[in-house]
Design a protein around this motif. Sequence first.
Motif, PDB file in Angstrom:
ATOM      1  N   LYS A 132       0.799  -1.228   0.000  1.00  0.00           N
ATOM      2  CA  LYS A 132       0.000   0.000   0.000  1.00  0.00           C
ATOM      3  C   LYS A 132       0.826   1.270   0.000  1.00  0.00           C
ATOM      4  O   LYS A 132       0.291   2.367   0.120  1.00  0.00           O
ATOM      5  CB  LYS A 132      -0.936   0.013   1.219  1.00  0.00           C
ATOM      6  CG  LYS A 132      -1.930  -1.121   1.250  1.00  0.00           C
ATOM      7  CD  LYS A 132      -2.820  -1.132   0.018  1.00  0.00           C
ATOM      8  CE  LYS A 132      -3.743   0.073  -0.042  1.00  0.00           C
ATOM      9  NZ  LYS A 132      -4.664   0.005  -1.216  1.00  0.00           N
ATOM     10  N   ARG A 175       2.896   7.002 -11.294  1.00  0.00           N
ATOM     11  CA  ARG A 175       1.608   6.350 -11.063  1.00  0.00           C
ATOM     12  C   ARG A 175       1.407   5.999  -9.584  1.00  0.00           C
ATOM     13  O   ARG A 175       0.388   6.351  -8.989  1.00  0.00           O
ATOM     14  CB  ARG A 175       1.523   5.071 -11.916  1.00  0.00           C
ATOM     15  CG  ARG A 175       0.329   4.189 -11.589  1.00  0.00           C
ATOM     16  CD  ARG A 175      -0.978   4.869 -11.931  1.00  0.00           C
ATOM     17  NE  ARG A 175      -2.100   4.221 -11.280  1.00  0.00           N
ATOM     18  CZ  ARG A 175      -3.363   4.405 -11.644  1.00  0.00           C
ATOM     19  NH1 ARG A 175      -3.660   5.218 -12.632  1.00  0.00           N
ATOM     20  NH2 ARG A 175      -4.344   3.794 -11.006  1.00  0.00           N
ATOM     21  N   PHE A 176       2.384   5.304  -9.015  1.00  0.00           N
ATOM     22  CA  PHE A 176       2.183   4.770  -7.665  1.00  0.00           C
ATOM     23  C   PHE A 176       2.396   5.825  -6.584  1.00  0.00           C
ATOM     24  O   PHE A 176       1.579   5.938  -5.663  1.00  0.00           O
ATOM     25  CB  PHE A 176       3.129   3.589  -7.431  1.00  0.00           C
ATOM     26  CG  PHE A 176       2.900   2.896  -6.115  1.00  0.00           C
ATOM     27  CD1 PHE A 176       1.700   2.248  -5.852  1.00  0.00           C
ATOM     28  CD2 PHE A 176       3.875   2.891  -5.127  1.00  0.00           C
ATOM     29  CE1 PHE A 176       1.472   1.613  -4.642  1.00  0.00           C
ATOM     30  CE2 PHE A 176       3.662   2.257  -3.912  1.00  0.00           C
ATOM     31  CZ  PHE A 176       2.465   1.617  -3.672  1.00  0.00           C
ATOM     32  N   HIS A 229       0.342   9.693  -8.193  1.00  0.00           N
ATOM     33  CA  HIS A 229      -1.090   9.544  -8.450  1.00  0.00           C
ATOM     34  C   HIS A 229      -1.816   8.819  -7.324  1.00  0.00           C
ATOM     35  O   HIS A 229      -2.835   9.311  -6.813  1.00  0.00           O
ATOM     36  CB  HIS A 229      -1.284   8.792  -9.772  1.00  0.00           C
ATOM     37  CG  HIS A 229      -2.721   8.674 -10.188  1.00  0.00           C
ATOM     38  ND1 HIS A 229      -3.544   7.637  -9.782  1.00  0.00           N
ATOM     39  CD2 HIS A 229      -3.487   9.466 -10.978  1.00  0.00           C
ATOM     40  CE1 HIS A 229      -4.740   7.795 -10.289  1.00  0.00           C
ATOM     41  NE2 HIS A 229      -4.744   8.891 -11.034  1.00  0.00           N
ATOM     42  N   ASP A 230      -1.300   7.659  -6.926  1.00  0.00           N
ATOM     43  CA  ASP A 230      -2.011   6.826  -5.953  1.00  0.00           C
ATOM     44  C   ASP A 230      -1.777   7.248  -4.502  1.00  0.00           C
ATOM     45  O   ASP A 230      -2.408   6.679  -3.605  1.00  0.00           O
ATOM     46  CB  ASP A 230      -1.611   5.353  -6.124  1.00  0.00           C
ATOM     47  CG  ASP A 230      -2.210   4.753  -7.386  1.00  0.00           C
ATOM     48  OD1 ASP A 230      -3.167   5.332  -7.906  1.00  0.00           O
ATOM     49  OD2 ASP A 230      -1.706   3.705  -7.841  1.00  0.00           O
ATOM     50  N   HIS A 231      -0.881   8.194  -4.272  1.00  0.00           N
ATOM     51  CA  HIS A 231      -0.667   8.692  -2.922  1.00  0.00           C
ATOM     52  C   HIS A 231      -1.180  10.125  -2.783  1.00  0.00           C
ATOM     53  O   HIS A 231      -2.220  10.372  -2.177  1.00  0.00           O
ATOM     54  CB  HIS A 231       0.825   8.629  -2.544  1.00  0.00           C
ATOM     55  CG  HIS A 231       1.291   7.273  -2.136  1.00  0.00           C
ATOM     56  ND1 HIS A 231       1.511   6.259  -3.033  1.00  0.00           N
ATOM     57  CD2 HIS A 231       1.576   6.756  -0.907  1.00  0.00           C
ATOM     58  CE1 HIS A 231       1.915   5.177  -2.400  1.00  0.00           C
ATOM     59  NE2 HIS A 231       1.958   5.446  -1.111  1.00  0.00           N
ATOM     60  N   ARG A 266      -4.601  11.054  -4.607  1.00  0.00           N
ATOM     61  CA  ARG A 266      -5.750  10.470  -3.905  1.00  0.00           C
ATOM     62  C   ARG A 266      -6.028  11.225  -2.611  1.00  0.00           C
ATOM     63  O   ARG A 266      -7.182  11.440  -2.244  1.00  0.00           O
ATOM     64  CB  ARG A 266      -5.493   9.002  -3.599  1.00  0.00           C
ATOM     65  CG  ARG A 266      -5.611   8.082  -4.796  1.00  0.00           C
ATOM     66  CD  ARG A 266      -5.753   6.653  -4.364  1.00  0.00           C
ATOM     67  NE  ARG A 266      -5.809   5.740  -5.506  1.00  0.00           N
ATOM     68  CZ  ARG A 266      -6.271   4.510  -5.447  1.00  0.00           C
ATOM     69  NH1 ARG A 266      -6.718   4.019  -4.309  1.00  0.00           N
ATOM     70  NH2 ARG A 266      -6.288   3.733  -6.524  1.00  0.00           N
ATOM     71  N   HIS A 323     -10.286   9.080  -8.538  1.00  0.00           N
ATOM     72  CA  HIS A 323     -11.054   7.857  -8.294  1.00  0.00           C
ATOM     73  C   HIS A 323     -12.195   8.095  -7.307  1.00  0.00           C
ATOM     74  O   HIS A 323     -12.658   7.162  -6.651  1.00  0.00           O
ATOM     75  CB  HIS A 323     -10.175   6.716  -7.753  1.00  0.00           C
ATOM     76  CG  HIS A 323      -8.976   6.429  -8.592  1.00  0.00           C
ATOM     77  ND1 HIS A 323      -9.054   6.192  -9.934  1.00  0.00           N
ATOM     78  CD2 HIS A 323      -7.654   6.346  -8.272  1.00  0.00           C
ATOM     79  CE1 HIS A 323      -7.832   5.980 -10.412  1.00  0.00           C
ATOM     80  NE2 HIS A 323      -6.971   6.068  -9.433  1.00  0.00           N
TER      81      HIS A 323
END
Length: 224
Positions: free
Chosen positions: A42, A101-102, A105-107, A110, A116
Motif C-alpha cells: 500500500k 503512477r504509484f 497519483h495513488d498517494h 488520492r 477515483h
Amino acid sequence: FWRNLRDDLRREGASDAVCDRWWRRCLLVVFYIFVAQSTYAKGLLGFALPGLIILFYLIWSRTWRLLMHAELIRGTAIFILVGFPWYLAMFARHGNAYYQRFIIHDHFKRLGSGVHQIDSGTFEHFIKWLGFGMFPWMAFVPLAIGAMVFFKARDSSGKPQARNFLMFWFVCSFSLFTISSTKFHHYIFPALPALAMLVALFIDRLLEDRGWLARLAAVLAIGL
C-alpha cells in the motif's frame, strides 16, 4: 539473536520471565515484517500510519523509554530486507512511470485531489461504514469512547495503557481517511480492529463490575 536466547535459557531456564521476554521480541519481529509487507502493498501508508499512531501515543503517555525495547536497529534491517526488493524491482523495470503512477497519483493525488472519487462526505461519512462493520457491537462504541474520560490517561497498568493506545490507533486512522479527498468505504478498515478491541475491553470491564454501571450501559446500548 540466537546467542542471546541461548544465554538466557542457560542462565534462567525456560522461566515465565524468559518466555514472556522472548515472546515479545518475536512479536516485534512479526510487527516489522508486517509493516514492510504493508509498505510494498500500500505504499507510504504502510509505515506512516503505524508510525503516526505510535508517535502520538508516546507523546501523550510520555513513555519514550519503550523505544529502548523496540528493537529499532534490528527492526529497520528487517523492514529494509523484506520491503525494499519490491521497490527496487519496480523502479528498475518501470522507472519514472512507476514513480508517477504509484507515488504521485495513488498517494498524493488520492489524498489531496480526490482522484477515483466515488464516495463523498465529511466527518460523518465513515461513521456509517463503521456502523456496518461493527454491527451489532457498534451500540457500545459511544459508551466505550465516553468511558475513556473516566480512565487515567497516564496510568501505567496494562489495560488503561492498552485503551489509550487503541484510542490513538482509532483516532489517527479515522482522522487520516476522513481528511482524504478520495474516499472508499473500505478505507476505514484500519480503524476497525482498534475500535473492536476498545469495545471488547469496555465490555470486559462491565462484566467484571456487574454493578449499576454495567446495567446502565446495557440499557443504553440496547437503546442505541
